[in-house]
Design a protein around this motif. Structure first.
Motif, short mmCIF file in Angstrom:
data_model
loop_
_atom_site.label_atom_id
_atom_site.label_comp_id
_atom_site.label_asym_id
_atom_site.label_seq_id
_atom_site.Cartn_x
_atom_site.Cartn_y
_atom_site.Cartn_z
N GLY A 89 0.78 -1.23 0.00
CA GLY A 89 0.00 0.00 0.00
C GLY A 89 0.81 1.28 0.00
N LEU A 90 2.12 1.21 -0.23
CA LEU A 90 2.97 2.39 -0.26
C LEU A 90 2.92 3.01 -1.65
CD1 LEU A 90 5.20 4.02 1.31
CD2 LEU A 90 6.81 2.62 0.08
N PHE A 91 2.64 4.31 -1.73
CA PHE A 91 2.61 5.02 -2.99
C PHE A 91 3.97 5.66 -3.22
CE2 PHE A 91 -1.76 4.73 -1.70
CZ PHE A 91 -2.42 4.46 -2.88
N ALA A 92 4.50 5.54 -4.44
CA ALA A 92 5.83 6.07 -4.74
C ALA A 92 5.96 6.32 -6.23
CB ALA A 92 6.90 5.09 -4.27
N THR A 93 7.08 6.97 -6.59
CA THR A 93 7.42 7.23 -7.98
C THR A 93 8.70 6.49 -8.30
OG1 THR A 93 6.43 9.42 -7.84
CG2 THR A 93 7.91 9.02 -9.69
N VAL A 94 8.71 5.73 -9.37
CA VAL A 94 9.91 4.99 -9.77
C VAL A 94 10.96 5.98 -10.25
CG1 VAL A 94 10.83 3.29 -11.40
CG2 VAL A 94 8.56 2.95 -10.41
N THR A 95 12.19 5.87 -9.71
CA THR A 95 13.27 6.75 -10.13
C THR A 95 14.31 6.00 -10.96
OG1 THR A 95 14.44 6.39 -8.04
CG2 THR A 95 13.01 8.33 -8.20
N ALA A 96 14.45 4.70 -10.75
CA ALA A 96 15.40 3.90 -11.52
C ALA A 96 15.01 2.43 -11.46
CB ALA A 96 16.82 4.07 -10.97
N VAL A 97 15.35 1.70 -12.52
CA VAL A 97 15.09 0.27 -12.59
C VAL A 97 16.41 -0.43 -12.84
CG1 VAL A 97 13.84 -1.56 -13.80
CG2 VAL A 97 12.79 0.68 -13.54
N GLU A 98 16.77 -1.38 -11.96
CA GLU A 98 18.02 -2.10 -12.07
C GLU A 98 17.75 -3.60 -11.92
OE1 GLU A 98 20.26 -0.58 -8.83
OE2 GLU A 98 20.44 1.42 -9.69
N ASP A 99 17.85 -4.36 -12.99
CA ASP A 99 17.61 -5.81 -12.98
C ASP A 99 16.29 -6.13 -12.29
OD1 ASP A 99 20.00 -6.31 -14.36
OD2 ASP A 99 21.13 -6.31 -12.49
N ASP A 100 16.34 -6.76 -11.11
CA ASP A 100 15.13 -7.11 -10.36
C ASP A 100 14.77 -6.07 -9.31
OD1 ASP A 100 14.30 -9.35 -11.64
OD2 ASP A 100 15.25 -10.76 -10.26
N ASP A 101 15.55 -5.00 -9.19
CA ASP A 101 15.32 -3.98 -8.18
C ASP A 101 14.72 -2.72 -8.81
OD1 ASP A 101 16.41 -5.64 -6.30
OD2 ASP A 101 18.36 -4.66 -6.29
N VAL A 102 13.99 -1.99 -7.99
CA VAL A 102 13.39 -0.72 -8.41
C VAL A 102 13.69 0.29 -7.31
CG1 VAL A 102 11.24 0.46 -8.96
CG2 VAL A 102 11.53 -1.92 -9.61
N LEU A 103 14.25 1.44 -7.70
CA LEU A 103 14.43 2.54 -6.76
C LEU A 103 13.20 3.42 -6.85
CD1 LEU A 103 18.15 3.54 -7.27
CD2 LEU A 103 17.14 2.51 -5.26
N MET A 104 12.59 3.71 -5.68
CA MET A 104 11.38 4.50 -5.67
C MET A 104 11.53 5.66 -4.71
SD MET A 104 8.35 1.67 -5.92
CE MET A 104 8.59 1.00 -4.31
N GLU A 105 10.99 6.81 -5.12
CA GLU A 105 10.98 7.99 -4.27
C GLU A 105 9.64 8.04 -3.57
OE1 GLU A 105 12.52 12.48 -4.69
OE2 GLU A 105 11.03 11.88 -6.17
N ILE A 106 9.66 7.94 -2.23
CA ILE A 106 8.42 7.94 -1.46
C ILE A 106 8.10 9.32 -0.91
CG2 ILE A 106 8.51 5.50 -0.89
CD1 ILE A 106 9.68 6.24 1.81
N ALA A 107 9.09 10.19 -0.86
CA ALA A 107 8.94 11.59 -0.45
C ALA A 107 10.08 12.34 -1.11
CB ALA A 107 9.00 11.71 1.07
#
Length: 117
Positions: free
Chosen positions: A43-61
């Motif tokens: 249920g966490l809302f975020a914006t994807v900042t980068a995609v790396e293989d199986d990982d996703v970096l997301m900005e939550i604030a």
């Protein structure tokens, strides 16, 4: 004969729809790009900042990034379109289409911290 019919019904009602949902989920997770608004399975809302293989970096604030696996992405959020309506004064107002959350009904004394003598 009834056993074969049971297997066929079981396949079309349970197995096939589940496979379709899994394929749609995998396709959604593989199509993630920076800037996409998402909601995680928790249920966490975020914006994807980068995609790396199986990982996703997301900005939550602003300035706060977290690393998640792609499997934790529950759904991609679609921006809601704004519409303009005229108010009583004849001037346009911007209205955002938002669905209200179902609030639990509050009853009488439940949860009250006041003690009665």
């Amino acid at each position: 004969m009834p056993l074969i019919l049971l297997v066929v019904v079981f396949y079309f009602l349970l197995i096939r729809p589940q496979r379709k949902r899994q394929q749609e989920q995998a396709q959604m997770q593989s199509s993630l790009t920076p800037g996409t608004r998402v909601m995680t399975t928790t249920g966490l809302f975020a914006t994807v900042t980068a995609v790396e293989d199986d990982d996703v970096l997301m900005e939550i604030a602003p300035g706060v990034e977290t690393r998640w696996t792609k499997g934790a992405i529950g759904r991609v959020l679609v921006p809601v379109e704004e519409e303009t309506v005229d108010n009583e004064d004849g001037e346009p107002d911007t209205v955002t289409d938002v669905k209200p959350m179902d609030a639990p009904e509050v009853r009488g004394d439940e949860g009250s911290t006041d003690k009665k003598s």
